[in-house]
Design an enzyme around this catalytic site. Sequence first.
Site, PDB file in Angstrom:
ATOM      1  N   SER A   1      -9.314   3.916  -5.175  1.00 53.65           N
ATOM      2  CA  SER A   1      -8.405   2.889  -5.674  1.00 53.65           C
ATOM      3  C   SER A   1      -7.552   2.264  -4.575  1.00 53.65           C
ATOM      4  O   SER A   1      -6.742   1.397  -4.840  1.00 53.65           O
ATOM      5  CB  SER A   1      -7.519   3.471  -6.778  1.00 53.65           C
ATOM      6  OG  SER A   1      -6.990   4.719  -6.379  1.00 53.65           O
TER       7      SER A   1
ATOM      8  N   HIS B   1      -6.937   1.902   2.098  1.00 57.93           N
ATOM      9  CA  HIS B   1      -6.361   2.624   3.241  1.00 57.93           C
ATOM     10  C   HIS B   1      -7.189   3.899   3.476  1.00 57.93           C
ATOM     11  O   HIS B   1      -7.425   4.660   2.542  1.00 57.93           O
ATOM     12  CB  HIS B   1      -4.896   2.976   2.945  1.00 57.93           C
ATOM     13  CG  HIS B   1      -4.142   3.394   4.174  1.00 57.93           C
ATOM     14  ND1 HIS B   1      -3.117   2.659   4.725  1.00 57.93           N
ATOM     15  CD2 HIS B   1      -4.305   4.464   4.992  1.00 57.93           C
ATOM     16  CE1 HIS B   1      -2.672   3.270   5.815  1.00 57.93           C
ATOM     17  NE2 HIS B   1      -3.385   4.377   5.991  1.00 57.93           N
TER      18      HIS B   1
ATOM     19  N   HIS C   1      -8.427   7.300   3.625  1.00 55.10           N
ATOM     20  CA  HIS C   1      -7.816   8.565   3.205  1.00 55.10           C
ATOM     21  C   HIS C   1      -8.821   9.459   2.501  1.00 55.10           C
ATOM     22  O   HIS C   1      -9.879   9.006   2.062  1.00 55.10           O
ATOM     23  CB  HIS C   1      -6.623   8.305   2.280  1.00 55.10           C
ATOM     24  CG  HIS C   1      -7.018   7.828   0.902  1.00 55.10           C
ATOM     25  ND1 HIS C   1      -7.476   6.557   0.653  1.00 55.10           N
ATOM     26  CD2 HIS C   1      -7.027   8.465  -0.293  1.00 55.10           C
ATOM     27  CE1 HIS C   1      -7.737   6.424  -0.646  1.00 55.10           C
ATOM     28  NE2 HIS C   1      -7.487   7.576  -1.244  1.00 55.10           N
TER      29      HIS C   1
ATOM     30  N   GLN D   1      -8.960  13.505   0.173  1.00 52.72           N
ATOM     31  CA  GLN D   1      -8.170  14.341  -0.719  1.00 52.72           C
ATOM     32  C   GLN D   1      -8.522  15.805  -0.529  1.00 52.72           C
ATOM     33  O   GLN D   1      -9.576  16.143   0.027  1.00 52.72           O
ATOM     34  CB  GLN D   1      -8.444  13.970  -2.182  1.00 52.72           C
ATOM     35  CG  GLN D   1      -8.108  12.537  -2.551  1.00 52.72           C
ATOM     36  CD  GLN D   1      -8.183  12.310  -4.059  1.00 52.72           C
ATOM     37  OE1 GLN D   1      -7.672  13.113  -4.837  1.00 52.72           O
ATOM     38  NE2 GLN D   1      -8.801  11.222  -4.476  1.00 52.72           N
TER      39      GLN D   1
ATOM     40  N   ASN E   1     -13.461   9.937  -1.058  1.00 54.44           N
ATOM     41  CA  ASN E   1     -14.122   8.882  -1.831  1.00 54.44           C
ATOM     42  C   ASN E   1     -13.934   7.594  -1.070  1.00 54.44           C
ATOM     43  O   ASN E   1     -12.808   7.184  -0.828  1.00 54.44           O
ATOM     44  CB  ASN E   1     -13.463   8.704  -3.203  1.00 54.44           C
ATOM     45  CG  ASN E   1     -13.769   9.848  -4.137  1.00 54.44           C
ATOM     46  OD1 ASN E   1     -14.837  10.444  -4.070  1.00 54.44           O
ATOM     47  ND2 ASN E   1     -12.830  10.149  -5.019  1.00 54.44           N
TER      48      ASN E   1
ATOM     49  N   CYS F   1       0.475   3.373   3.461  1.00 55.83           N
ATOM     50  CA  CYS F   1       0.895   2.885   4.777  1.00 55.83           C
ATOM     51  C   CYS F   1       2.214   3.542   5.208  1.00 55.83           C
ATOM     52  O   CYS F   1       3.049   3.881   4.365  1.00 55.83           O
ATOM     53  CB  CYS F   1       1.055   1.359   4.755  1.00 55.83           C
ATOM     54  SG  CYS F   1      -0.497   0.464   5.051  1.00 55.83           S
TER      55      CYS F   1
ATOM     56  N   HIS G   1      -4.135   0.432   8.092  1.00 60.08           N
ATOM     57  CA  HIS G   1      -4.650   0.134   6.759  1.00 60.08           C
ATOM     58  C   HIS G   1      -6.071  -0.415   6.796  1.00 60.08           C
ATOM     59  O   HIS G   1      -6.837  -0.281   5.832  1.00 60.08           O
ATOM     60  CB  HIS G   1      -3.709  -0.890   6.102  1.00 60.08           C
ATOM     61  CG  HIS G   1      -4.028  -1.214   4.677  1.00 60.08           C
ATOM     62  ND1 HIS G   1      -3.707  -0.372   3.630  1.00 60.08           N
ATOM     63  CD2 HIS G   1      -4.642  -2.292   4.111  1.00 60.08           C
ATOM     64  CE1 HIS G   1      -4.105  -0.919   2.488  1.00 60.08           C
ATOM     65  NE2 HIS G   1      -4.678  -2.082   2.739  1.00 60.08           N
TER      66      HIS G   1
ATOM     67  N   CYS H   1       0.839  -1.215   0.000  1.00 60.82           N
ATOM     68  CA  CYS H   1       0.000   0.000   0.000  1.00 60.82           C
ATOM     69  C   CYS H   1       0.863   1.250   0.000  1.00 60.82           C
ATOM     70  O   CYS H   1       1.727   1.418   0.857  1.00 60.82           O
ATOM     71  CB  CYS H   1      -0.906  -0.010   1.232  1.00 60.82           C
ATOM     72  SG  CYS H   1      -1.724   1.569   1.537  1.00 60.82           S
TER      73      CYS H   1
HETATM   74  O1  LIG Z   1      -7.743  10.589  -7.157  1.00 61.91           O
HETATM   75  P1  LIG Z   1      -8.118   9.134  -7.286  1.00 61.91           P
HETATM   76  O2  LIG Z   1      -8.538   8.518  -5.992  1.00 61.91           O
HETATM   77  O3  LIG Z   1      -7.065   8.333  -8.017  1.00 61.91           O
HETATM   78  O4  LIG Z   1      -9.377   9.127  -8.270  1.00 61.91           O
HETATM   79  C1  LIG Z   1     -10.721   9.177  -7.854  1.00 61.91           C
HETATM   80  O5  LIG Z   1     -11.089  10.442  -7.323  1.00 61.91           O
HETATM   81  C2  LIG Z   1     -10.979  11.558  -8.210  1.00 61.91           C
HETATM   82  C3  LIG Z   1     -11.494  12.800  -7.489  1.00 61.91           C
HETATM   83  O6  LIG Z   1     -12.821  12.655  -7.055  1.00 61.91           O
HETATM   84  C4  LIG Z   1     -11.751  11.318  -9.522  1.00 61.91           C
HETATM   85  O7  LIG Z   1     -11.449  12.341 -10.431  1.00 61.91           O
HETATM   86  C5  LIG Z   1     -11.372   9.973 -10.143  1.00 61.91           C
HETATM   87  O8  LIG Z   1     -12.187   9.714 -11.276  1.00 61.91           O
HETATM   88  C6  LIG Z   1     -11.545   8.862  -9.099  1.00 61.91           C
HETATM   89  O9  LIG Z   1     -11.186   7.614  -9.640  1.00 61.91           O
END
Ligand SMILES: O=P(O)(O)O[C@H]1O[C@H](CO)[C@@H](O)[C@H](O)[C@H]1O
Lengths: 349, 349
Positions: B163, B166, B168, B170, B155, B55, B115, B52
């Site tokens: 993806s 873990h 997290h 943004q 997300n 981590c 994790h 990961c």
């Molecule tokens: O940034 P990540 O986790 O790779 O990507 C994810 O979140 C982003 C922000 O919401 C989006 O634009 C991506 O389509 C999604 O797969």
Amino acid sequence: MSDFNFEDHSHRRYNPFTGDWLQVSPHRGKRPWQGQEENTAEEKKVAYDEACYLCPTNTRVNGELNPDYQGSFVFQNDFGALTADIPEGELSEGEFFKAKSERGICKVICFSPRHDLTIPELDVQAITKVVELWKAEYLGLGGKDFINYVQIFENKGSVMGCSNPHPHGQIWAQESVPVEPAKKQQKFSQYFEKYGRSMVVDYVQEELKKNERILFENEYFVGLVPFWAVWPFEAMIAPKTHIASLAEMDEAQMEALADAYRQLTIMYDNVFKVSFPYSAGIHQAMTDGKDHPEWDLHMVFYPPLLRSATVKKFMVGYEMLANPQRDITAESAVKILKSQPKEHYKTGK
Amino acid sequence: MSDFNFEDHSHRRYNPFTGDWLQVSPHRGKRPWQGQEENTAEEKKVAYDEACYLCPTNTRVNGELNPDYQGSFVFQNDFGALTADIPEGELSEGEFFKAKSERGICKVICFSPRHDLTIPELDVQAITKVVELWKAEYLGLGGKDFINYVQIFENKGSVMGCSNPHPHGQIWAQESVPVEPAKKQQKFSQYFEKYGRSMVVDYVQEELKKNERILFENEYFVGLVPFWAVWPFEAMIAPKTHIASLAEMDEAQMEALADAYRQLTIMYDNVFKVSFPYSAGIHQAMTDGKDHPEWDLHMVFYPPLLRSATVKKFMVGYEMLANPQRDITAESAVKILKSQPKEHYKTGK
Ligand SMILES: O=P(O)(O)O[C@H]1O[C@H](CO)[C@@H](O)[C@H](O)[C@H]1O
Ligand SMILES: O=P(O)(O)O[C@H]1O[C@H](CO)[C@@H](O)[C@H](O)[C@H]1O
């Protein structure tokens, strides 16, 4: 520092049809993908499936029998989100609580009796039958007093929430003009007031001159990727001369629309050699009984696939909370789409 | 004909925060589902995963080493959609071709070194550390000259394009105010001009009086399902008194926000006894250096699940082309959420 260019640098683009902005991050195509992949294992489909509620001669959930239809076939949705028979009601309380009953009619259109075919696998003649049915429904539903907008659309592929692979689309017709066409109504009206011409056709003519985002054209329609496309392979089919709605279309124009629908979906299927999922539909003049010289009918396609047959673009997080965002530019998408063979990968040599 | 009621009949609801309308089709919950189901088989996760990139002590794709962090940890996104170092550029050609370079900064925040945990499984103290980091980032990023808006979001779940399991979130900080907060900016300003008070807090106070859509409250925040919620279990965490942004929050308020975040996500996980996927984030005052008495920070949650751990709501076709649409009412969602035990299903007895 190097000069700014739209192929490498993050930028925003303006959508003049809706007034919305789009975030483009072209450099982002390079990040690795470790996330969810879609299942695209296509089961071998049969021409007639006795368990399918859309196949000819089968019985639907509500007990009704489908006729042994030959071309296209339309019926009222047994689980429609909109129904005509509800009482009227309204709530209006201060600034925060506003609601209103909404009447409507939902229908399902089977594109073909064949369970195993999709639009790009039908011939132009068969697709023209679908367009003719759209026109009849637009006239029939739109002609009703309480119907002011008719949304014709197709969800294709399980990743787009389509629950039955039998080729079909839907029509939701209703009292109010929904959010997306209402935005366009506003922009098209403003444009018409300013220039005395319709916005869509003017845009198509500009794109034809530039020839940077045109995918194909026939006598009446062009296929193009709009400058402000949101989805990776988003595209639009739009007329070269003013056509406000299906109601105005003659036989030759309907055939040309069918041809464009087929050409675009063949390109799509060929990109990843898979039945390309999308939501598509027609935006056209509302059915409020007035003339709409500001409108041109156009068909929009929102396909989710991004990198391969199994990796789609997720419109989540930032996109839901803040702003639609795309990774490859409209111009890169055009290059990929235009380089595809004109024949469907299943039948072409 | 029976009387109209919002629990049985199709209607539209108005969102005063954005000006958008929503289609509600309560009767539609009854249709059978034969479409795509999500895979929710949760792999047994380990506390530390050497593969990961989030981590502690692991190496990221760009070769950088994560420290042996204890609480939360923030770093610049190695594949950010927005970057600070691009040249400026602009295109403005007639009505159809408008674009502009967009600078920004993207960061990733790890919520915990563990994790295998998610927000509802952390204690309030640990989540408070996340809120403190959000505040520091809002101040740090928002303090930069070229940053006018800071979008903090999470997300969660592979179905939401996440993806990496873990825990997290943004942060995307940028020059322009994105579409969604820009709509709210307009409505909140109009409201403030009219009433001299902020819209969010006034709405929260109205909902507290009605007590029909409140999920829980603590000293500073309430959890509620807004009257105009779009997603099946959409919810909002909003303050009882004016707080324009994270910048204004003291320790007790940050702890209260952490507590609300935890309470709501426990409810979510308990509904289908599964780690509940969603996109969530904070809408708050832009960082243009001006005062924003019209704004109250609020956190919104958009979870896709509808009927079970595997059947989600597809926002496709009609929703993409025409209008957001939901099947169960906000009030039914409240009933389901409120009837959940207060303890997380994994730890509660
Ligand atoms: O940034 P990540 O986790 O790779 O990507 C994810 O979140 C982003 C922000 O919401 C989006 O634009 C991506 O389509 C999604 O797969
Ligand atoms: O009507 P269907 O095919 O059952 O359902 C599908 O299309 C509808 C209209 O776009 C959406 O509201 C549903 O979420 C989707 O699953």
